[in-house]
Motif scaffolding. Structure first.
Motif, PDB file in Angstrom:
ATOM      1  N   SER A   1      -0.201-100.864 -61.530  1.00 49.62           N
ATOM      2  CA  SER A   1       0.621-100.826 -62.734  1.00 49.62           C
ATOM      3  C   SER A   1       1.622-101.961 -62.747  1.00 49.62           C
ATOM      4  CB  SER A   1       1.348 -99.478 -62.834  1.00 49.62           C
ATOM      5  OG  SER A   1       2.321 -99.338 -61.828  1.00 49.62           O
ATOM      6  N   ILE A   2       2.204-102.277 -61.573  1.00 45.69           N
ATOM      7  CA  ILE A   2       3.159-103.380 -61.502  1.00 45.69           C
ATOM      8  C   ILE A   2       2.454-104.700 -61.751  1.00 45.69           C
ATOM      9  CG2 ILE A   2       4.779-104.588 -60.002  1.00 45.69           C
ATOM     10  CD1 ILE A   2       5.192-101.888 -58.552  1.00 45.69           C
ATOM     11  N   GLN A   3       1.336-104.923 -61.078  1.00 47.20           N
ATOM     12  CA  GLN A   3       0.611-106.175 -61.249  1.00 47.20           C
ATOM     13  C   GLN A   3       0.099-106.330 -62.675  1.00 47.20           C
ATOM     14  OE1 GLN A   3      -2.383-105.822 -58.210  1.00 47.20           O
ATOM     15  NE2 GLN A   3      -1.131-106.833 -56.664  1.00 47.20           N
ATOM     16  N   ASP A   4      -0.379-105.240 -63.261  1.00 47.64           N
ATOM     17  CA  ASP A   4      -0.905-105.303 -64.624  1.00 47.64           C
ATOM     18  C   ASP A   4       0.194-105.636 -65.619  1.00 47.64           C
ATOM     19  OD1 ASP A   4      -3.076-104.885 -66.552  1.00 47.64           O
ATOM     20  OD2 ASP A   4      -1.904-103.155 -67.189  1.00 47.64           O
TER      21      ASP A   4
ATOM     22  N   ASP B   1       4.256-105.904 -54.384  1.00 51.09           N
ATOM     23  CA  ASP B   1       3.153-105.898 -55.330  1.00 51.09           C
ATOM     24  C   ASP B   1       2.361-107.200 -55.314  1.00 51.09           C
ATOM     25  OD1 ASP B   1       5.803-106.616 -56.367  1.00 51.09           O
ATOM     26  OD2 ASP B   1       4.706-107.275 -58.132  1.00 51.09           O
ATOM     27  N   ASN B   2       2.854-108.210 -54.560  1.00 54.36           N
ATOM     28  CA  ASN B   2       2.092-109.460 -54.434  1.00 54.36           C
ATOM     29  C   ASN B   2       2.307-110.049 -53.055  1.00 54.36           C
ATOM     30  OD1 ASN B   2       4.234-111.692 -54.438  1.00 54.36           O
ATOM     31  ND2 ASN B   2       4.794-110.521 -56.263  1.00 54.36           N
ATOM     32  N   GLU B   3       1.487-111.009 -52.708  1.00 52.57           N
ATOM     33  CA  GLU B   3       1.559-111.621 -51.380  1.00 52.57           C
ATOM     34  C   GLU B   3       1.976-113.084 -51.451  1.00 52.57           C
ATOM     35  OE1 GLU B   3      -2.218-110.903 -49.555  1.00 52.57           O
ATOM     36  OE2 GLU B   3      -1.778-108.790 -49.171  1.00 52.57           O
ATOM     37  N   ASN B   4       2.700-113.459 -52.493  1.00 49.41           N
ATOM     38  CA  ASN B   4       3.183-114.841 -52.589  1.00 49.41           C
ATOM     39  C   ASN B   4       4.464-115.062 -51.805  1.00 49.41           C
ATOM     40  OD1 ASN B   4       1.093-115.786 -54.209  1.00 49.41           O
ATOM     41  ND2 ASN B   4       2.132-115.196 -56.104  1.00 49.41           N
TER      42      ASN B   4
ATOM     43  N   MET C   1      18.005-111.833 -45.126  1.00 53.14           N
ATOM     44  CA  MET C   1      17.194-112.619 -44.208  1.00 53.14           C
ATOM     45  C   MET C   1      16.485-111.675 -43.235  1.00 53.14           C
ATOM     46  SD  MET C   1      16.353-115.801 -43.553  1.00 53.14           S
ATOM     47  CE  MET C   1      17.605-116.652 -44.511  1.00 53.14           C
ATOM     48  N   ASP C   2      15.568-110.835 -43.789  1.00 55.75           N
ATOM     49  CA  ASP C   2      14.896-109.869 -42.928  1.00 55.75           C
ATOM     50  C   ASP C   2      13.520-109.486 -43.480  1.00 55.75           C
ATOM     51  OD1 ASP C   2      15.565-108.265 -45.084  1.00 55.75           O
ATOM     52  OD2 ASP C   2      16.611-106.740 -43.915  1.00 55.75           O
ATOM     53  N   TYR C   3      12.752-108.806 -42.641  1.00 56.67           N
ATOM     54  CA  TYR C   3      11.409-108.360 -43.002  1.00 56.67           C
ATOM     55  C   TYR C   3      11.428-107.530 -44.273  1.00 56.67           C
ATOM     56  CZ  TYR C   3       9.176-109.612 -38.519  1.00 56.67           C
ATOM     57  OH  TYR C   3       8.642-110.275 -37.453  1.00 56.67           O
ATOM     58  N   ARG C   4      12.408-106.610 -44.357  1.00 57.78           N
ATOM     59  CA  ARG C   4      12.436-105.679 -45.473  1.00 57.78           C
ATOM     60  C   ARG C   4      12.529-106.418 -46.802  1.00 57.78           C
ATOM     61  NH1 ARG C   4      12.822-100.530 -46.213  1.00 57.78           N
ATOM     62  NH2 ARG C   4      12.909-100.188 -43.962  1.00 57.78           N
ATOM     63  N   SER C   5      13.409-107.399 -46.881  1.00 63.45           N
ATOM     64  CA  SER C   5      13.548-108.155 -48.125  1.00 63.45           C
ATOM     65  C   SER C   5      12.338-109.035 -48.389  1.00 63.45           C
ATOM     66  CB  SER C   5      14.814-109.013 -48.090  1.00 63.45           C
ATOM     67  OG  SER C   5      15.968-108.232 -48.299  1.00 63.45           O
ATOM     68  N   PHE C   6      11.741-109.559 -47.330  1.00 66.18           N
ATOM     69  CA  PHE C   6      10.615-110.472 -47.511  1.00 66.18           C
ATOM     70  C   PHE C   6       9.329-109.746 -47.891  1.00 66.18           C
ATOM     71  CE2 PHE C   6      12.709-113.512 -44.251  1.00 66.18           C
ATOM     72  CZ  PHE C   6      13.531-113.997 -45.240  1.00 66.18           C
ATOM     73  N   ARG C   7       9.169-108.479 -47.425  1.00 72.44           N
ATOM     74  CA  ARG C   7       7.868-107.829 -47.582  1.00 72.44           C
ATOM     75  C   ARG C   7       7.917-106.444 -48.247  1.00 72.44           C
ATOM     76  NH1 ARG C   7       3.533-109.915 -44.710  1.00 72.44           N
ATOM     77  NH2 ARG C   7       4.029-111.677 -43.340  1.00 72.44           N
ATOM     78  N   LEU C   8       9.016-105.710 -48.092  1.00 72.51           N
ATOM     79  CA  LEU C   8       9.017-104.303 -48.476  1.00 72.51           C
ATOM     80  C   LEU C   8       9.794-103.994 -49.743  1.00 72.51           C
ATOM     81  CD1 LEU C   8       9.531-102.673 -44.950  1.00 72.51           C
ATOM     82  CD2 LEU C   8       7.383-103.115 -46.144  1.00 72.51           C
ATOM     83  N   ASN C   9      10.826-104.770 -50.054  1.00 74.54           N
ATOM     84  CA  ASN C   9      11.673-104.474 -51.205  1.00 74.54           C
ATOM     85  C   ASN C   9      11.334-105.354 -52.401  1.00 74.54           C
ATOM     86  OD1 ASN C   9      13.141-102.498 -49.909  1.00 74.54           O
ATOM     87  ND2 ASN C   9      14.806-103.857 -49.325  1.00 74.54           N
ATOM     88  N   PHE C  10      11.710-104.872 -53.571  1.00 73.61           N
ATOM     89  CA  PHE C  10      11.623-105.676 -54.789  1.00 73.61           C
ATOM     90  C   PHE C  10      12.942-106.423 -54.944  1.00 73.61           C
ATOM     91  CE2 PHE C  10       8.659-102.190 -55.289  1.00 73.61           C
ATOM     92  CZ  PHE C  10       7.536-102.803 -55.849  1.00 73.61           C
TER      93      PHE C  10
END
Length: 497
Positions: free
Chosen positions: A71-74, A327-330, A433-442
């Protein structure tokens, strides 16, 4: 037949249960696509903490469902097709950056975000920097009080405390005079705040909803990851706020645990505000799939919008609004940070409450420092999350031993998420500057290209240095063995903190 409970029988049962636990751990972790570090971290937790580990995974490790990701990507695909791609083409009709400031680093970063994030560059922006919560929220409330068309609010934390009630009262007044008010908040991040808090606002015609949660949810399905960590406010499509402050009394320095709260937020007047509106609309419309509220029609909102070309005014700030999320891997923000660090020629100054960088960022910092770049990072003097802070100390020690200057802010709690480099590159937003912001959070950040703004944020950093302690190898060497153990143990959990 009675079982004789000998030690050998008990040992056999424990071995079988342990093997079953390992099998379930492997199945649980590998059925979801993750990076290698997170996979091994969860295997460690699930293996050494039977039962307890699975309870932790239920709350912390579960990923977004395929339906939520779709739904997010769409939604983003639709908006990109209708609007962002069109604006990207318009931006290519001129040379993107004003004459006199077309540095190679600027072009590199601008093109990176155009490619990764469809982040259009806007030029006619006037920016005011807030580093004090009281001043920031006084101005925000004043802007809400003068709104004539719409107010969009999107915060990770919208607490039902004194500040929350002040902001809500301003939103209710706006709705009562016919202004369209929409509020989006993270249910997990806004402890104690539910749809009931916004009941009167909705009676007055405003709307509020928790990000990708049911319309009348008191709590989300157990999952502590994948938060809406963005902090945005848009007034009439002309004024926008972006940065690190949430809505709550502690962000005014009124929590005795933290005392003074040091953060950074931007008030932007100009077309970058419209790009914030696009970000808000994506998040709002995605959530409407669950709440069935009315979506935002961006074609209608932007029917008279034309991108303004640069005119070289030194007070105007070229800016890109860049977002990232699971929702994306960019990994747009992380890669933006990496680009700034790796292309630095003289210095990079960073403020972040959490310092748990991925290996690529960590190595970029070390390479820059070892190459003679003045790399400085400022972290808090106290924890708000114990495991996170001990992991932060671990990485701070590693960086100090590799030539990076790390400062411990002693004047309260520093929550600012900023990066400053060169003569005219800055980033201010919600991403730590952490994993959570880079990969887990919006997350969402403003990347800006302006000499005056850069000079101001650099000066703010240097002023904070006067209230900070420069950490040294001796500082870490003199810590207790127990504290060092907690740092090493927390570092093992870094990918899931």
């Amino acid at each position: 037949m009675d079982i004789v409970w000998t030690w050998d029988v008990i040992r056999r049962i424990i071995e079988v249960l342990w093997l079953i636990n390992i099998a379930f751990a492997v199945w649980t972790v590998f059925r979801s696509r993750r990076d290698i570090a997170s996979t091994w971290a969860w295997l460690l937790v699930l293996t050494i903490l039977p039962v307890v580990g699975f309870i932790l995974y239920l709350f912390v490790g579960r990923q977004l469902s395929h339906d939520e990701i779709f739904s997010i990507q769409d939604e983003q695909k639709q908006l990109r097709t209708k609007y962002l791609e069109k604006q990207r083409k318009l931006s290519e009709e001129h040379e993107l950056m004003p004459k006199g400031s077309r540095l190679s680093r600027d072009r590199q970063l601008v093109n990176l975000f155009l490619s990764l994030n469809d982040s259009v560059v806007t030029f006619n922006n006037k920016v005011h920097v807030f580093i004090d919560g009281k001043k920031k929220f006084d101005k925000l409330i004043d802007d809400i009080n003068h709104a004539t068309d719409h107010v969009y609010i999107e915060y990770y934390s919208f607490y039902a405390d004194n500040l929350g009630k002040r902001v809500l009262a301003a939103l209710e007044d706006a709705a009562a005079r016919g202004v369209k008010v929409r509020v989006l908040y993270d249910l997990s991040g806004s402890h104690g705040t539910t749809f009931k808090f916004f009941k009167h606002l909705e009676e007055l015609g405003g709307e509020a909803q928790a990000f990708i949660a049911a319309a009348k949810a008191y709590f989300q399905t157990p999952r502590l990851n994948y938060h809406l960590h963005r902090k945005l406010a848009i007034i009439d499509g002309k004024i926008g706020y972006i940065g690190g402050f949430n809505i709550g009394d502690q962000y005014l320095g009124e929590d005795p645990k933290f005392d003074y709260w040091r953060d950074t937020h931007l008030r932007v007047v100009g077309q970058a505000t419209m790009m914030m509106t696009v970000r808000f609309a994506m998040d709002w419309n995605t959530t409407c799939r669950k709440t069935h509220k009315k979506k935002i029609d961006l074609e209608k909102e932007f029917k008279n919008f034309e991108l303004v070309a640069p005119d070289g005014d030194p007070d105007e700030v070229p800016m890109q609004i860049v977002s990232s999320g699971p929702d994306n891997e960019n990994y747009s923000i992380r890669r933006g940070y990496e680009s700034i660090i790796s292309s630095a020629r003289k210095y990079v100054y960073i403020q972040s409450p959490y310092l748990i960088p991925e290996d690529s960022v960590l190595e970029a910092l070390v390479i820059a420092a070892r190459s003679g770049i003045d790399v400085r990072i400022m972290i808090p003097c106290m924890p708000d999350h114990p495991f996170v802070y001990r992991a932060t100390e671990y990485y701070a020690k590693y960086l100090v031993n590799n030539g990076v200057k790390v400062y411990k802010y002693d004047n309260g709690f520093i929550h600012s998420k900023t990066m400053v480099s060169g003569s005219n590159i800055t980033s201010v937003g919600s991403a730590n500057m952490d994993y959570r912001s880079f990969r887990l959070n919006f997350e969402v950040n403003a990347f800006a290209y302006n000499e005056k703004l850069t000079a101001q944020l650099k000066q703010d950093f240097e002023n904070d240095m006067k209230k900070s302690t420069l950490l040294t190898p001796e500082y870490f060497a003199n810590q207790s063995k127990w504290r060092k153990f907690k740092q090493y143990f927390s570092r093992l959990l870094s990918p899931i903190l």
